[in-house]
Write a protein that holds these residues in place. Structure first.
Motif, PDB file in Angstrom:
ATOM      1  N   LYS A 468      -1.814   0.076   9.942  1.00 57.41           N
ATOM      2  CA  LYS A 468      -1.166  -0.691   8.882  1.00 57.41           C
ATOM      3  C   LYS A 468      -1.059   0.156   7.630  1.00 57.41           C
ATOM      4  O   LYS A 468      -2.061   0.457   6.979  1.00 57.41           O
ATOM      5  CB  LYS A 468      -1.959  -1.964   8.576  1.00 57.41           C
ATOM      6  CG  LYS A 468      -1.287  -2.832   7.533  1.00 57.41           C
ATOM      7  CD  LYS A 468      -2.114  -4.060   7.207  1.00 57.41           C
ATOM      8  CE  LYS A 468      -1.436  -4.904   6.138  1.00 57.41           C
ATOM      9  NZ  LYS A 468      -2.241  -6.088   5.766  1.00 57.41           N
ATOM     10  N   PRO A 469       0.157   0.586   7.245  1.00 48.61           N
ATOM     11  CA  PRO A 469       0.320   1.400   6.024  1.00 48.61           C
ATOM     12  C   PRO A 469       0.060   0.559   4.776  1.00 48.61           C
ATOM     13  O   PRO A 469       0.334  -0.641   4.746  1.00 48.61           O
ATOM     14  CB  PRO A 469       1.779   1.870   6.095  1.00 48.61           C
ATOM     15  CG  PRO A 469       2.465   0.850   6.946  1.00 48.61           C
ATOM     16  CD  PRO A 469       1.444   0.352   7.926  1.00 48.61           C
ATOM     17  N   GLU A 470      -0.453   1.208   3.742  1.00 46.06           N
ATOM     18  CA  GLU A 470      -0.762   0.516   2.487  1.00 46.06           C
ATOM     19  C   GLU A 470      -0.118   1.257   1.310  1.00 46.06           C
ATOM     20  O   GLU A 470       0.109   2.474   1.373  1.00 46.06           O
ATOM     21  CB  GLU A 470      -2.278   0.458   2.263  1.00 46.06           C
ATOM     22  CG  GLU A 470      -3.049  -0.323   3.299  1.00 46.06           C
ATOM     23  CD  GLU A 470      -2.874  -1.833   3.164  1.00 46.06           C
ATOM     24  OE1 GLU A 470      -2.194  -2.282   2.208  1.00 46.06           O
ATOM     25  OE2 GLU A 470      -3.432  -2.560   4.008  1.00 46.06           O
ATOM     26  N   TYR A 471       0.145   0.521   0.250  1.00 44.23           N
ATOM     27  CA  TYR A 471       0.616   1.136  -0.989  1.00 44.23           C
ATOM     28  C   TYR A 471      -0.505   1.965  -1.620  1.00 44.23           C
ATOM     29  O   TYR A 471      -1.684   1.737  -1.349  1.00 44.23           O
ATOM     30  CB  TYR A 471       1.081   0.078  -1.983  1.00 44.23           C
ATOM     31  CG  TYR A 471       2.374  -0.597  -1.593  1.00 44.23           C
ATOM     32  CD1 TYR A 471       3.604   0.028  -1.811  1.00 44.23           C
ATOM     33  CD2 TYR A 471       2.366  -1.853  -1.002  1.00 44.23           C
ATOM     34  CE1 TYR A 471       4.797  -0.600  -1.455  1.00 44.23           C
ATOM     35  CE2 TYR A 471       3.539  -2.492  -0.643  1.00 44.23           C
ATOM     36  CZ  TYR A 471       4.752  -1.858  -0.873  1.00 44.23           C
ATOM     37  OH  TYR A 471       5.925  -2.474  -0.506  1.00 44.23           O
ATOM     38  N   ARG A 472      -0.129   2.886  -2.467  1.00 38.42           N
ATOM     39  CA  ARG A 472      -1.095   3.747  -3.125  1.00 38.42           C
ATOM     40  C   ARG A 472      -2.093   2.927  -3.945  1.00 38.42           C
ATOM     41  O   ARG A 472      -3.291   3.236  -3.967  1.00 38.42           O
ATOM     42  CB  ARG A 472      -0.366   4.758  -4.008  1.00 38.42           C
ATOM     43  CG  ARG A 472      -1.261   5.782  -4.685  1.00 38.42           C
ATOM     44  CD  ARG A 472      -0.418   6.878  -5.328  1.00 38.42           C
ATOM     45  NE  ARG A 472       0.692   6.308  -6.098  1.00 38.42           N
ATOM     46  CZ  ARG A 472       1.849   6.934  -6.343  1.00 38.42           C
ATOM     47  NH1 ARG A 472       2.042   8.160  -5.878  1.00 38.42           N
ATOM     48  NH2 ARG A 472       2.797   6.355  -7.046  1.00 38.42           N
ATOM     49  N   VAL A 473      -1.598   1.897  -4.622  1.00 41.25           N
ATOM     50  CA  VAL A 473      -2.489   1.091  -5.470  1.00 41.25           C
ATOM     51  C   VAL A 473      -3.495   0.301  -4.640  1.00 41.25           C
ATOM     52  O   VAL A 473      -4.490  -0.219  -5.177  1.00 41.25           O
ATOM     53  CB  VAL A 473      -1.676   0.121  -6.367  1.00 41.25           C
ATOM     54  CG1 VAL A 473      -0.814   0.895  -7.345  1.00 41.25           C
ATOM     55  CG2 VAL A 473      -0.836  -0.825  -5.527  1.00 41.25           C
ATOM     56  N   HIS A 474      -3.252   0.201  -3.313  1.00 42.20           N
ATOM     57  CA  HIS A 474      -4.181  -0.494  -2.418  1.00 42.20           C
ATOM     58  C   HIS A 474      -4.973   0.490  -1.569  1.00 42.20           C
ATOM     59  O   HIS A 474      -5.578   0.102  -0.564  1.00 42.20           O
ATOM     60  CB  HIS A 474      -3.422  -1.466  -1.512  1.00 42.20           C
ATOM     61  CG  HIS A 474      -2.735  -2.564  -2.256  1.00 42.20           C
ATOM     62  ND1 HIS A 474      -1.612  -3.214  -1.778  1.00 42.20           N
ATOM     63  CD2 HIS A 474      -3.010  -3.139  -3.469  1.00 42.20           C
ATOM     64  CE1 HIS A 474      -1.230  -4.139  -2.637  1.00 42.20           C
ATOM     65  NE2 HIS A 474      -2.061  -4.111  -3.678  1.00 42.20           N
ATOM     66  N   GLY A 475      -4.926   1.781  -1.967  1.00 41.55           N
ATOM     67  CA  GLY A 475      -5.705   2.785  -1.264  1.00 41.55           C
ATOM     68  C   GLY A 475      -4.943   3.611  -0.268  1.00 41.55           C
ATOM     69  O   GLY A 475      -5.525   4.468   0.420  1.00 41.55           O
ATOM     70  N   ASN A 478      -0.029   8.982  -0.272  1.00 47.45           N
ATOM     71  CA  ASN A 478       1.311   9.155  -0.859  1.00 47.45           C
ATOM     72  C   ASN A 478       2.401   8.960   0.191  1.00 47.45           C
ATOM     73  O   ASN A 478       3.451   8.398  -0.094  1.00 47.45           O
ATOM     74  CB  ASN A 478       1.436  10.544  -1.497  1.00 47.45           C
ATOM     75  CG  ASN A 478       0.669  10.647  -2.795  1.00 47.45           C
ATOM     76  OD1 ASN A 478       0.429   9.639  -3.467  1.00 47.45           O
ATOM     77  ND2 ASN A 478       0.272  11.857  -3.162  1.00 47.45           N
ATOM     78  N   ALA A 479       2.157   9.438   1.416  1.00 49.59           N
ATOM     79  CA  ALA A 479       3.144   9.280   2.486  1.00 49.59           C
ATOM     80  C   ALA A 479       3.352   7.808   2.815  1.00 49.59           C
ATOM     81  O   ALA A 479       4.488   7.348   2.999  1.00 49.59           O
ATOM     82  CB  ALA A 479       2.690  10.052   3.731  1.00 49.59           C
ATOM     83  N   GLU A 480       2.256   7.037   2.905  1.00 51.41           N
ATOM     84  CA  GLU A 480       2.375   5.599   3.163  1.00 51.41           C
ATOM     85  C   GLU A 480       3.129   4.911   2.023  1.00 51.41           C
ATOM     86  O   GLU A 480       4.006   4.062   2.245  1.00 51.41           O
ATOM     87  CB  GLU A 480       0.981   4.979   3.306  1.00 51.41           C
ATOM     88  CG  GLU A 480       0.204   5.424   4.527  1.00 51.41           C
ATOM     89  CD  GLU A 480      -1.218   4.909   4.471  1.00 51.41           C
ATOM     90  OE1 GLU A 480      -1.422   3.684   4.606  1.00 51.41           O
ATOM     91  OE2 GLU A 480      -2.136   5.743   4.249  1.00 51.41           O
ATOM     92  N   ASN A 481       2.747   5.267   0.819  1.00 46.84           N
ATOM     93  CA  ASN A 481       3.350   4.648  -0.365  1.00 46.84           C
ATOM     94  C   ASN A 481       4.868   4.865  -0.391  1.00 46.84           C
ATOM     95  O   ASN A 481       5.637   3.931  -0.641  1.00 46.84           O
ATOM     96  CB  ASN A 481       2.713   5.249  -1.613  1.00 46.84           C
ATOM     97  CG  ASN A 481       3.068   4.483  -2.881  1.00 46.84           C
ATOM     98  OD1 ASN A 481       2.693   3.324  -3.026  1.00 46.84           O
ATOM     99  ND2 ASN A 481       3.782   5.121  -3.781  1.00 46.84           N
ATOM    100  N   LEU A 482       5.275   6.091  -0.091  1.00 46.89           N
ATOM    101  CA  LEU A 482       6.704   6.411  -0.103  1.00 46.89           C
ATOM    102  C   LEU A 482       7.431   5.692   1.031  1.00 46.89           C
ATOM    103  O   LEU A 482       8.530   5.164   0.846  1.00 46.89           O
ATOM    104  CB  LEU A 482       6.895   7.921   0.010  1.00 46.89           C
ATOM    105  CG  LEU A 482       8.335   8.447  -0.106  1.00 46.89           C
ATOM    106  CD1 LEU A 482       8.946   8.055  -1.447  1.00 46.89           C
ATOM    107  CD2 LEU A 482       8.364   9.965   0.067  1.00 46.89           C
ATOM    108  N   ALA A 483       6.835   5.667   2.207  1.00 45.97           N
ATOM    109  CA  ALA A 483       7.467   5.010   3.351  1.00 45.97           C
ATOM    110  C   ALA A 483       7.674   3.517   3.086  1.00 45.97           C
ATOM    111  O   ALA A 483       8.726   2.947   3.419  1.00 45.97           O
ATOM    112  CB  ALA A 483       6.625   5.219   4.607  1.00 45.97           C
ATOM    113  N   LEU A 484       6.682   2.862   2.495  1.00 50.91           N
ATOM    114  CA  LEU A 484       6.804   1.429   2.211  1.00 50.91           C
ATOM    115  C   LEU A 484       7.887   1.152   1.163  1.00 50.91           C
ATOM    116  O   LEU A 484       8.567   0.114   1.212  1.00 50.91           O
ATOM    117  CB  LEU A 484       5.457   0.881   1.742  1.00 50.91           C
ATOM    118  CG  LEU A 484       4.342   0.847   2.804  1.00 50.91           C
ATOM    119  CD1 LEU A 484       3.041   0.346   2.199  1.00 50.91           C
ATOM    120  CD2 LEU A 484       4.756  -0.033   3.984  1.00 50.91           C
TER     121      LEU A 484
END
Length: 709
Positions: A468-475, A478-484
């Protein structure tokens, strides 16, 4: 002795035209040429010129048929007419002017200097005429020969002489060359210069064009007629018209820069004696007497001027005046709006669709569409039959309808649809701004949440991968944050095209992009997101200029809602907002929009690479940045510029307005794969930065100095 026997030298009325010609539109192009000749004749003109390649822009056998109809035009009787078309001579294709009088071709004048940079690749089609001040025989096709009674006519670099004056041609790019043809022609006695042009609109460019022509006749004396193409020729460029006439360095007649009229004719009546009097000063006369650059004269046995007392008494001579320029904000309001109207009426679609984000970019796009509706309403109120007919067809009115689009908000509601595509990351402020703007301009607006679509993609990925990818502010990384973030952006593109196809239910809408030139330059957008559209009216306009445009439009268009957009912080709203974090475009990019505009101009217009740009900016920004800080800014810009070049290959076709556009499809023909870290250049920058003193004053240092004082 002056060529005219009358002491005044004789009065001459001349006409120059802006025509909205379209490639391969043979019927329409011919009709507009003939209409311009008729208007010129009605105004008493003895010389008429039109824009570059007005008969067509593509070589075709139909060219001969169109030229034949122009030659046979009864309104062209007793008038020297200058029209433009491609001509093949000795199996070589030239961009030419055809000058004729009473069905006799006096001269075929090929273009000598071709535009082959920026937006133009004339050498793809044409060869330059290299035999300067020389003419050859051109054998006419039988169809034309039967009309003119001529077997051959002169082709080459020559001038046309009448019984009372002499006319020389200077074509578009030739004016911009250091040794422009008008210099030698003036010294050889040419009094009237014609310039048939296809010059595109670019912000703040018009003044250069005007100054060059004023300068041409200020030193040399003479009457200069400038004709320009007008409208969208099915591409990124908008030709802004603005045909005008100058006399001895002063503008005496001016056409409009932006207009929905397909034909605009500008006329002026002048006294030839004013040219001759201007040329009597000693140094000019000595240079003229010593010139050895003599032009072949093709004779037209007629007088273009009149010295009859009745004509003198009735004539209204044109007076000098200051050229009226549009502000850059007005250029943004009207140039892209005219371009959008031409694109819409020629595309057989029902209108435009814009995803309104509540930010200033999509706001600017929507405001330009409203400006288009205002121009349509104004033209319709003035009785422009072509605009009214096009508006009825686009709005879905039957042919027999009496509908006239005189209310811009009402017409906007028929042809313009907007949509706010919100998620849980969107704010109430942006949603309200989008809705308020749509209501103010009359657009049909849809407000939706697309969280279900976004969650479905998230669930699918987790189901397939078990992660489960998460935003940067949720831990998250950077790759997850950008993908979301990219999921939301790309889903908006899918929804935009779905709604554009089905919202009108009958017919379809063109999707408008709203990414500015600075974001394209930096690559600050998601590939195939809602920046992927059919056309983009702001894609070559800087964020700085767009903000100024919105400030201007607030009062000019009576849209108080625009004030809310001016003061809003630019944000993509693709990440969750927390108590101590709000996403910001400039923070994400690592540079300000003001800095991006500087980088763009230095890179493109001043042709600077990383090292040259650093050495320039380390001086320009010395009061606010240390050499090391300048080095980091320059390296950051070039790194992101390089790694995002691939996005230019999918860039939505944009209205061309800025000279530093990175659009590789036509204008900026550079590779899209670079060595992104520029190792040699960056090493030189770092080494140089270390040797330079730091003269910047930080906020803390300034305060300390204040206390000491």
């Amino acid at each position: 002795m002056a060529a005219s026997a009358h002491p005044s030298g004789g009065l001459i009325t001349v006409a120059t035209c802006s025509l909205n010609q379209h490639a391969l539109d043979f019927d329409g192009n011919l009709e507009r040429i003939l209409r311009s000749i008729k208007i010129a004749k009605e105004r008493g003109a003895k010389l008429r010129i039109g824009p570059e390649l007005e008969i067509t822009h593509v070589l075709d056998t139909l060219l001969t048929l169109v030229l034949a109809d122009v030659l046979k035009c009864e309104d062209a009787r007793d008038m020297l007419v200058d029209v433009g078309m491609p001509v093949v001579h000795k199996n070589v294709l030239y961009n030419c002017r055809i000058i004729f009088f009473n069905r006799e071709i006096k001269l075929i004048r090929p273009k000598m200097w071709l535009a082959n940079d920026g937006n133009y690749r004339e050498l793809r089609w044409f060869s330059p005429w290299s035999a300067h001040r020389k003419v050859e025989e051109f054998f006419l096709p039988k169809m034309i020969s039967d009309i003119t009674g001529q077997a051959t006519v002169p082709i080459g670099h020559a001038v046309v002489a009448t019984q009372d004056t002499c006319i020389g041609v200077e074509m578009c790019e030739e004016l911009f060359t250091p040794a422009a043809p008008h210099i030698d022609m003036a010294l050889d006695g040419v009094e009237i210069f014609t310039n048939s042009s296809g010059s595109h609109h670019e912000l703040r460019k018009l003044r250069t064009r005007i100054d060059l022509i004023k300068e041409a006749t200020l030193k040399s004396g003479g009457l200069y007629l400038y004709a320009n193409q007008q409208g969208c020729d099915g591409d990124r460029l908008y030709y802004d018209g603005c045909s005008f006439i100058t006399l001895n360095g002063q503008v005496i007649a001016q056409g409009s820069q932006f207009s929905l009229n397909d034909v605009e004719v500008v006329t002026a009546t002048v006294d030839l004696q004013r040219i001759r009097a201007h040329r009597t000063w000693s140094s000019r006369s000595m240079q003229a007497a010593q010139t050895d650059k003599v032009f072949h004269r093709c004779r037209a046995e007629t007088r273009l001027s009149s010295d009859c007392d009745e004509d003198l008494a009735a004539a209204v001579l044109d007076k000098e005046g200051e050229f009226k320029y549009n502000l850059p904000e007005e250029e943004i309001a009207y140039g892209p709006a005219c371009w959008l109207w031409d694109y819409l009426r020629r595309s057989s679609t029902s209108g435009y669709f814009v995803p309104l984000s509540g930010g200033i970019d999509s706001c600017a796009t929507a405001t330009i569409v409203y400006s288009m509706c205002r121009l349509v309403a104004k033209a319709a109120a003035e009785g422009n039959e072509q605009v009214i007919a096009d508006a009825r067809r686009i709005a879905g009115e039957p042919a027999e309808s009496q509908y006239v689009p005189v209310d811009p908000r009402e017409f906007c509601g028929r042809i313009f649809h907007t949509c706010y595509m919100g998620t849980k990351n969107s704010s109430r402020e942006t949603r309200d701004r989008a809705k308020g703007l749509a209501e103010a301009i009359g657009a049909y607006h849809v407000d939706l949440n697309m969280d279900a679509c976004v969650d479905a993609i998230h669930t699918l990925f987790t189901l397939v991968t078990g992660k489960k990818p998460e935003y940067r502010v949720h831990g998250g990384s950077n790759a997850e944050n950008l993908a979301l973030q990219n999921i939301q952006a790309r889903l908006r593109m899918l929804l935009a095209y779905l709604f554009a196809q089905l919202l009108p239910w009958l017919g379809a809408l063109l999707v408008l992009g709203s990414a500015n030139v600075d974001e394209a330059l930096r690559g600050y957008y998601t590939k195939y997101d809602c920046s992927a559209a059919d056309v983009n009216p702001i894609g070559a306009i800087s964020k700085v200029d767009l903000k100024r445009f919105i400030v201007w439009a607030k009062d000019a268009f009576d849209l108080p809602i625009l004030d809310d957009f001016v003061h809003a912080v630019p944000t993509a709203e693709l990440e969750p907002t927390t108590g101590d974090y709000v996403q910001s475009d400039e923070v994400d990019m690592g540079m300000s929009y003001d800095e991006l505009s500087v980088f763009g101009r230095l890179r493109k217009q001043e042709k600077m690479g990383p090292y040259a740009m650093f050495t320039k900016l380390v001086t320009v920004w010395s009061d606010k940045c240390s050499p090391t800080e300048v080095a980091e800014k320059v390296k950051r810009f070039f790194f992101y510029y390089a790694i995002n070049r691939h996005k230019m290959t999918t860039l939505t076709p944009s209205y061309h307005a800025e000279a530093y556009s990175p659009d590789d499809n036509r204008f900026d023909l550079r590779p899209f794969l670079y060595p992104a870290r520029f190792p040699w250049q960056f090493r030189q920058i770092d080494a140089k930065a270390k040797t330079l003193p730091d003269r910047s004053k930080k906020d803390g240092e300034a305060k300390d100095e204040g206390k000491k004082a």
